[in-house]
Design a protein around this motif. Structure first.
Motif, mmCIF file in Angstrom:
data_model
loop_
_atom_site.group_PDB
_atom_site.id
_atom_site.type_symbol
_atom_site.label_atom_id
_atom_site.label_comp_id
_atom_site.label_asym_id
_atom_site.label_seq_id
_atom_site.Cartn_x
_atom_site.Cartn_y
_atom_site.Cartn_z
ATOM 1 N N ALA A 35 0.730 -1.155 -0.100
ATOM 2 C CA ALA A 35 -0.074 0.072 0.146
ATOM 3 C C ALA A 35 0.793 1.384 0.032
ATOM 4 O O ALA A 35 1.883 1.459 0.603
ATOM 5 N N ILE A 36 0.398 2.270 -0.830
ATOM 6 C CA ILE A 36 1.067 3.576 -0.662
ATOM 7 C C ILE A 36 0.622 4.431 0.402
ATOM 8 O O ILE A 36 -0.613 4.537 0.709
ATOM 9 N N GLN A 37 1.448 4.563 1.136
ATOM 10 C CA GLN A 37 1.316 5.643 2.179
ATOM 11 C C GLN A 37 1.248 7.234 1.781
ATOM 12 O O GLN A 37 2.268 7.741 1.173
ATOM 13 N N PRO A 38 0.123 7.979 1.938
ATOM 14 C CA PRO A 38 0.165 9.443 1.696
ATOM 15 C C PRO A 38 1.157 10.276 2.546
ATOM 16 O O PRO A 38 1.377 9.822 3.484
ATOM 17 N N SER A 39 1.635 11.220 1.748
ATOM 18 C CA SER A 39 2.621 12.041 2.143
ATOM 19 C C SER A 39 2.164 12.953 3.410
ATOM 20 O O SER A 39 0.861 13.230 3.281
ATOM 21 N N SER A 40 2.681 13.203 4.316
ATOM 22 C CA SER A 40 2.194 14.015 5.560
ATOM 23 C C SER A 40 1.848 15.697 4.748
ATOM 24 O O SER A 40 0.897 16.116 5.256
ATOM 25 N N SER A 41 2.452 16.015 3.769
ATOM 26 C CA SER A 41 2.326 17.436 3.129
ATOM 27 C C SER A 41 0.699 17.022 2.582
ATOM 28 O O SER A 41 0.147 18.001 2.353
ATOM 29 N N ALA A 42 0.379 16.082 1.976
ATOM 30 C CA ALA A 42 -0.935 16.018 1.048
ATOM 31 C C ALA A 42 -1.850 15.905 2.098
ATOM 32 O O ALA A 42 -2.999 16.648 2.085
ATOM 33 N N LEU A 43 -1.657 15.361 3.202
ATOM 34 C CA LEU A 43 -2.857 15.065 4.170
ATOM 35 C C LEU A 43 -2.676 16.481 5.124
ATOM 36 O O LEU A 43 -4.035 16.909 5.246
ATOM 37 N N ARG A 44 -1.895 17.393 5.316
ATOM 38 C CA ARG A 44 -1.810 18.677 5.642
ATOM 39 C C ARG A 44 -2.537 19.558 4.605
ATOM 40 O O ARG A 44 -3.538 20.214 5.207
ATOM 41 N N ALA A 45 -2.344 19.489 3.454
ATOM 42 C CA ALA A 45 -2.976 20.438 2.455
ATOM 43 C C ALA A 45 -4.642 20.176 2.405
ATOM 44 O O ALA A 45 -5.455 21.045 2.505
ATOM 45 N N LEU A 46 -4.896 18.651 2.410
ATOM 46 C CA LEU A 46 -6.102 18.523 2.347
ATOM 47 C C LEU A 46 -6.908 18.909 3.665
ATOM 48 O O LEU A 46 -8.275 19.352 3.588
ATOM 49 N N ALA A 47 -6.475 18.578 4.761
ATOM 50 C CA ALA A 47 -7.033 18.982 6.081
ATOM 51 C C ALA A 47 -7.355 20.562 6.190
ATOM 52 O O ALA A 47 -8.193 21.088 6.210
ATOM 53 N N LEU A 48 -6.154 21.374 5.640
ATOM 54 C CA LEU A 48 -6.424 22.865 5.589
ATOM 55 C C LEU A 48 -7.612 22.987 4.649
ATOM 56 O O LEU A 48 -8.235 24.134 4.799
ATOM 57 N N GLU A 49 -7.601 22.679 3.488
ATOM 58 C CA GLU A 49 -8.564 22.905 2.488
ATOM 59 C C GLU A 49 -10.025 22.478 2.908
ATOM 60 O O GLU A 49 -11.139 23.346 2.821
ATOM 61 N N TYR A 50 -10.207 21.571 3.623
ATOM 62 C CA TYR A 50 -11.538 21.131 4.299
ATOM 63 C C TYR A 50 -11.969 21.817 5.570
ATOM 64 O O TYR A 50 -13.084 22.110 5.458
ATOM 65 N N LYS A 51 -10.950 22.297 6.043
ATOM 66 C CA LYS A 51 -11.456 23.047 7.414
ATOM 67 C C LYS A 51 -11.703 24.581 6.787
ATOM 68 O O LYS A 51 -12.720 25.070 7.283
#
Length: 60
Positions: A2-18
């Motif tokens: 399985a490919i693990q998502p990068s922390s920068s991708a998670l951070r970007a998505l979290a900021l956009e969702y918020k």
């Protein structure tokens, strides 16, 4: 493997969702399918008034 998502991708998505939760865009509704997965969103688009799409509800 399985490919693990990068922390920068998670951070970007979290900021956009918020941002979308705090300042919603008119005609759109955004929510997560599962609160534990920022990669699966449910988006609803409502047809704008005075257009061919008025009254429409489009789920993506």
């Amino acid at each position: 493997m399985a490919i693990q998502p990068s922390s920068s991708a998670l951070r970007a998505l979290a900021l956009e969702y918020k941002s979308l939760q705090e300042e919603p865009v008119e005609g759109f509704r955004v929510k997560l399918l599962n609160d534990d997965n920022l990669f699966e969103w449910e988006v609803a688009i409502f047809g704008p008034p005075d257009t061919l799409y008025q009254g429409g509800y489009f789920k993506v």
